[in-house]
Scaffold this active site. Structure first.
Site, PDB file in Angstrom:
ATOM      1  N   LYS B 192      13.067  -6.704  -7.567  1.00  0.00           N
ATOM      2  CA  LYS B 192      11.863  -7.549  -7.528  1.00  0.00           C
ATOM      3  C   LYS B 192      10.645  -6.648  -7.695  1.00  0.00           C
ATOM      4  O   LYS B 192      10.237  -5.955  -6.778  1.00  0.00           O
ATOM      5  CB  LYS B 192      11.803  -8.279  -6.178  1.00  0.00           C
ATOM      6  N   THR B 246       3.112   0.081   4.959  1.00  0.00           N
ATOM      7  CA  THR B 246       3.747   0.144   6.270  1.00  0.00           C
ATOM      8  C   THR B 246       3.769  -1.247   6.906  1.00  0.00           C
ATOM      9  O   THR B 246       4.726  -1.624   7.573  1.00  0.00           O
ATOM     10  CB  THR B 246       3.002   1.157   7.158  1.00  0.00           C
ATOM     11  N   GLU B 266      10.086   3.200   2.181  1.00  0.00           N
ATOM     12  CA  GLU B 266       9.227   4.314   1.766  1.00  0.00           C
ATOM     13  C   GLU B 266       7.822   3.748   1.795  1.00  0.00           C
ATOM     14  O   GLU B 266       7.460   2.915   0.978  1.00  0.00           O
ATOM     15  CB  GLU B 266       9.653   4.798   0.380  1.00  0.00           C
ATOM     16  N   GLU B 397      -4.873   5.093   5.443  1.00  0.00           N
ATOM     17  CA  GLU B 397      -4.650   5.273   4.013  1.00  0.00           C
ATOM     18  C   GLU B 397      -5.696   4.481   3.233  1.00  0.00           C
ATOM     19  O   GLU B 397      -5.997   3.338   3.586  1.00  0.00           O
ATOM     20  CB  GLU B 397      -3.241   4.752   3.682  1.00  0.00           C
TER      21      GLU B 397
END
Lengths: 332, 796
Positions: B192, B246, B266, B397
């Site tokens: 996907k 995350t 990941e 981030e």
């Protein structure tokens, strides 16, 4: 060592309004902690030309620029006045007139940056280039190995200047680099600079014989401190000559030296550059690392003998759309 | 401009990559992307499509099928039907398919590159020179793994249907990272892609079709997050591999908790880029260009947090500014640019807001003057200096071309600052001092450490995170285990295998009948016997129901103390494997010295004969020997990555692991679960079986005499269920191993979503602890370590 403060003092101004690098006192603390990371330098060198792309009329202009920055060179045991006269004619007219006209640049007076010969051929070259601005450069100081007595090296420079060379390409003593005697190199090059007088000094590091990139960086600094107008990679006689990694290290030293002192030192890669695409890569490297101010023959030269031929073919291709052949271009 | 003018300005001029072939390819598909299911192109069951756009040109590229639950079910069903056949092929046959895919990717590399840059906005140079060559390399490398799987990985088999959900920042590369190992190991795939970037996935499906990959082996499910959600929920999907934020990673951890679905995540990062004063600063600057101004900074492992030694900070900042002023921003299809377009206006807005916040929080902003194209989604390269660790931008981030910089004083402080993050994906260390580099690399909590380089990737090397950057590795042999299961795992039993008498109803002790000196079992925390915080005890009964002695009822605060003690015991992790082995042998020796006592206790608690109990203690001693032996043998690898470098795959202990030992499994279950963890250098907090708790408390006397440093093994007895919940929610555990019920397993995995601790649970199934296969499998060591890849280029 790379602070942006400036130590600049008034220096001599050359014919082109460019202040010559007067050099400075021997200052090892400015270079003795330099460490160059070879792998990182090679990575940058490998991608620098791939990050930029120069096409069509831009490519033509850049290739013409490369010609004007070329020290058209012959440095062979069998050089004769006849050969050098031919070379000088090529320097005056590096590209077929019809090609330049066709590209609309016939009136730009494109010539090579200089002609570079051995001492004995200086008078021939000077005579053959009469009436042009093309300087004659002579290799000196026991070129290429430099393994002759120091007084003879100084004498050779003086003789060459007297004979009409306005640029002197000296070689440094590689042994002093390999034994770490930087002070001795400084003294040697400083003496050469004095012997040159008005003539410009190009210091050949013979990068292929210095062992490490760190040595290349340090040698660049020592030569600049001693008053070199140009630093140059190679004689063309070492087994490895100009490469992009050597060039990166040397031009970064030039940049730092400029930031420190305010003086611009020129750069000359020599040997092994034979393709138009390589010439472009070098120009990109200079533009990216030093800036446009260095993209002229007063601060940048190629030392090359076969590069011109490839550029000529590329220019004709640009004009006609057909790939060219070497026999269509006059030889030097 | 005329040639004469250019001769003066020495401008680069335009050099656009042609999009003609890509447009033809799009037109041939009527600018419509459909699912690829069971070898056929299939429209969405709802008939609904959404637009995908080129961010640097602001043009619509195509309509993308909006995947539904029904589409997802079809795709999974096709993959499920195809899997047995695919797994039954020989490794060589699978290798041929993967090799053919690699070849075709190369043959159509420019079409892939142009599509990628068009849809994602990344510079064509990057897709052409980095993304697509790595994709081909990944398929080649894994064609090789398919070929040699049975030889190199005996005792493993494919998982079944694998669902893979990939991000938009490296669309095809992430697809390759996931699809290649999955197929090589014999799984079938439902991929996907991200909703912003479907084009190259569609072309990959086309290639799979062209090479004649059997129907249903590779399926492409298009759509947005909803399609991904259906994929995760489908019970026939045996593994989810995800790359992305995350936040979404946590959702997936919760959604798959207790289902037995394997999961690799990941996730995000705030990777440190450490510059020591002896670094080659000009090379550092180029490293930064590759770290944070690569792919517009939309890189999970971007070196976005620069830590520079104070002594060179000013010089370096000046050099960076000079370099930044040379960066060229523009249309992604322009060959001469360094920075392309941000993938979507939503992302652009987020970056803008974050930078604004950074300035408000005291960061000093620097951006070069640069020209942008008028259309499209662009953000200039940006540096914020004086960003302190407490600033939001030092922790969060950004996922944009924004570097934040802070200074440090000493090598040790640099490591501390580097690790002062919830993330742990990658890091970059710049120094010309090999002593320093190799000292720092193991200390940094990150899956990749790049010495004097950055963003190095290769199929032969594992990539993945520590901490909240996720778990699992992609690439290298370490990455293959994520797509395999050991055959013994399927053989685990639904009923207890360990033989013991059914315990009788507890008998109340007769009051006032003291037969021997009252022995007080305590908790064992930090090398000391400790009373439980709450001061309650639990009576242990033997198989006959008679009281044997009391053990402490540990609680929340005892877990806290035990974890603290384990955290402090760093010396165990730092010491040599040889030393650890010696301690383990010594434990075995001292256990043997007290063998009869342990045999008697075990016989009484289990109701087994002394002969049988003796065999078990013998087995325990042997097991300790095994892990003592393996302590210095389960070591790292040097991967053959195609650069002049050493890529060291180091096996590092997780750190502190919580362990809930199997309740039913006597003493062997306790020993078998703690020893591998300890042998690999972890410190453990173990909750022993309640029935056999007194063996664990007897055991600390063995530990006390065996030179085991304080805090390496901490034993907290008590109610397993309550203590499990405490450990599952504790932030300061890197790992948690649980042998218990299915519900307990679910709780452990679910709680781990918050902390991202590495979990290993049994889903209520039972090991045969006496068998070598199930009792001391390689997995016990593998789960006790995390692989860090350290890239060390060399050459003077």
């Amino acid at each position: 060592m790379t602070n942006v403060f400036t130590l600049k003092q008034p220096g001599a101004v050359d014919d082109h309004g460019l202040e010559r690098n007067p050099g400075m006192a021997y200052t090892p603390e400015l270079f003795n902690r330099i460490r160059i990371n070879r792998s990182a330098v090679e990575r940058r060198a490998a991608t620098i030309a791939k990050r930029r792309s120069i096409k069509k009329e831009f490519q033509t202009a850049w290739l013409l620029k490369a010609i004007t920055c070329m020290d058209l060179t012959t440095l062979a045991g069998d050089d004769t006045p006849g050969k050098v006269r031919r070379l000088c004619q090529k320097a005056r007219r590096p590209v077929r007139r019809d090609i330049l006209d066709g590209l609309g640049v016939g009136d730009m007076n494109i010539t090579t940056g200089a002609v570079c010969v051995y001492h004995n051929l200086i008078p021939t070259a000077v005579k053959a280039l009469e009436g042009t601005d093309i300087p004659v450069a002579a290799v000196s100081t026991g070129f290429p190995a430099g393994q002759i007595p120091q007084p003879l090296k100084i004498a050779q420079i003086r003789e060459s200047v007297k004979a009409g060379a306005t640029e002197i390409d000296i070689v440094i003593s590689r042994a002093m680099v390999l034994t770490g005697d930087w002070k001795a190199i400084y003294e040697e090059v400083k003496a050469y600079r004095e012997a040159c007088g008005e003539a410009h000094l190009k210091a050949i590091l013979a990068t292929g014989e210095l062992g490490t990139l760190t040595n290349v960086a340090k040698a660049s600094w020592v030569c600049m401190q001693a008053g070199a107008d140009f630093i140059k990679t190679s004689t063309g006689k070492e087994s490895v000559n100009a490469t992009l990694p050597y060039s990166l290290v040397m031009v970064r030293a030039i940049r730092d030296y400029h930031q420190l002192t305010g003086y611009k030192v020129g750069y000359k890669p020599a040997g092994g550059i034979s393709k138009a695409s390589e010439a472009i890569a070098y120009l990109v490297l200079i533009k990216e690392e030093l800036g446009n101010e260095w993209l002229n023959p007063h601060l940048f030269r190629f030392g090359a003998s076969s590069l011109l031929g490839d550029i000529e073919r590329q220019l004709e291709h640009r004009l006609t759309g057909s790939y060219s052949a070497s026999y269509r271009h006059p030889m030097s | 401009m005329s040639i004469k003018e250019i001769f003066e300005t020495m401008d680069y001029g335009p050099a656009p990559e042609s999009t003609e072939e890509a447009e033809k390819w799009l037109a041939a598909r009527f600018n419509k992307f459909n699912h690829f299911i069971n070898g056929k192109w299939v429209g969405p069951s709802s008939g609904e499509y959404f637009e995908t756009r080129s961010p640097s040109r602001n043009e619509v590229l195509a309509q993308v099928a909006d995947g539904t639950a029904k589409d997802c079910d079809r795709a999974v069903a096709a993959a499920k039907a195809a899997q047995p056949g695919w797994a039954a092929l020989s490794g060589h046959q699978r290798a041929r398919y993967l090799y053919a895919i690699a070849r075709r990717v190369q043959k159509h590399s420019r079409l892939f590159s142009v599509l990628e840059s068009l849809e994602n906005g990344k510079p064509i140079r990057e897709s052409r020179d980095i993304d697509i060559p790595l994709v081909a390399r990944h398929f080649y490398h894994h064609a090789g793994w398919a070929q040699v799987r049975d030889r190199e990985l005996p005792g493993f088999k494919a998982l079944g249907v694998v669902g893979q959900i990939i991000p938009w920042n490296f669309p095809l590369l992430m697809a390759a990272w996931k699809v290649a190992p999955a197929l090589a190991m014999g799984n079938t795939v439902v991929l996907k892609p991200a909703e912003f970037t479907s084009a190259t996935a569609v072309l990959l499906a086309q290639i799979c079709d062209e090479v004649g990959l059997p129907d249903g082996v590779f399926n492409l499910l298009l759509g947005d997050g909803k399609a991904g959600k259906h994929l995760v929920a489908n019970p026939d999907v045996k593994k989810i591999a995800f790359t992305g934020s995350t936040e979404v990673g946590r959702i997936l951890r919760r959604a798959t908790a207790g289902t037995g679905k394997k999961l690799t995540l990941e996730l995000g990062g705030k990777s440190p880029f450490i510059v020591y004063e002896d670094a080659d600063l000009d090379s550092v600057v180029e490293g930064l260009v590759d770290a944070i101004w690569f792919n517009q900074g939309q890189v999970c492992c971007a070196g976005s947090r620069m830590l520079v030694q104070e002594s060179v900070a000013d010089v370096l900042h000046e050099k960076i500014k000079l370099r930044m002023s040379k960066l060229v921003i523009g249309d992604s299809l322009e060959k001469g640019i360094d920075i392309g377009a941000i993938v979507d206006p939503v992302q652009l807005e987020r970056i803008t807001d974050m930078v604004q916040l950074g300035v408000e929080e005291g960061g000093e902003l620097w951006q070069p003057e640069c020209k942008f194209p008028e259309e499209g989604c662009f953000f200039p390269p940006t540096m914020l200096t004086n960003v302190e660790p407490s600033a939001t931008l030092a922790q969060e981030e950004i996922f944009g071309p924004v570097l934040v910089s802070m200074t440090f004083r000493t090598p040790a402080e640099a490591v501390e600052l580097a690790n002062n993050s919830r993330y742990g994906l990658a890091s970059s260390v710049w120094t010309e001092n090999i002593n320093l580099a190799l000292d720092v690399a193991p200390k940094i909590k990150a899956g990749s450490v790049w010495i004097n380089c950055t963003n190095m990737f290769d199929a032969a090397s594992g990539f993945g995170g520590y901490r909240e950057s996720g778990f699992g590795r992609e690439g290298g042999k370490e990455g293959l285990y994520e797509y395999l299961k050991p055959t013994w795992e399927t053989a685990l039993s639904d009923k207890p295998v360990y033989q013991a008498s059914e315990p009788a109803e507890p008998v109340e002790p007769e009051p006032g009948k003291v037969t021997s000196i009252d022995r007080t079992a305590k908790l064992y925390i930090g090398g000391k016997q400790a009373r439980p915080d709450q001061g309650y005890s639990i009576m242990s009964h033997d198989a006959a129901g008679l009281p044997v002695g009391e053990f402490p009822a540990g609680s929340r605060k005892d877990i806290r103390d035990a974890v603290e003690a384990a955290r402090k015991s760093e010396g165990w992790t730092a010491t040599t494997a040889h030393n650890r082995a010696q301690v383990l042998y010594y434990i075995a020796e001292n256990l043997a010295a007290r063998q009869s006592e342990f045999v008697a206790r075990l016989a009484r608690l289990s109701g087994n004969t002394k002969g049988k109990a003796n065999k078990e203690i013998e087995a325990c001693i042997e097991r300790i020997y095994t892990y003592a032996a393996m302590a210095d043998k389960y070591d790292g690898d040097v991967h053959a990555t195609p650069f002049r470098n050493v890529t060291l795959a180091m096996r590092e202990p997780l750190g502190v692991i919580g362990i809930v030992a199997p309740e039913e499994a006597g003493f062997i279950g306790f020993i078998s679960t703690i020893m591998p963890a300890v042998a690999m250098g972890n410190r453990v907090v173990v909750v022993p079986s309640q029935r056999y708790a007194l063996l664990a408390t007897d055991f600390y006397q063995v530990l006390d005499t065996s030179d085991l440093p304080d805090g390496v093994i901490n034993i907290v007895t008590g109610e397993q269920q309550a203590l499990t919940a405490e450990m599952a929610n504790h932030y300061d555990l890197e790992g948690f191993w649980y042998w218990g019920s299915l519900e307990g397993s679910k709780l452990v995995e679910h709680s781990a979503a918050e902390t991202m601790k590495r979990t290993w649970v049994n889903y209520g199934r039972y090991h045969d602890w006496f068998s070598q296969e199930q009792g001391e499998a390689e997995a016990f060591l593998r789960k006790a370590v995390e692989i860090k890849n350290i890239w060390i280029p060399y050459g003077e």
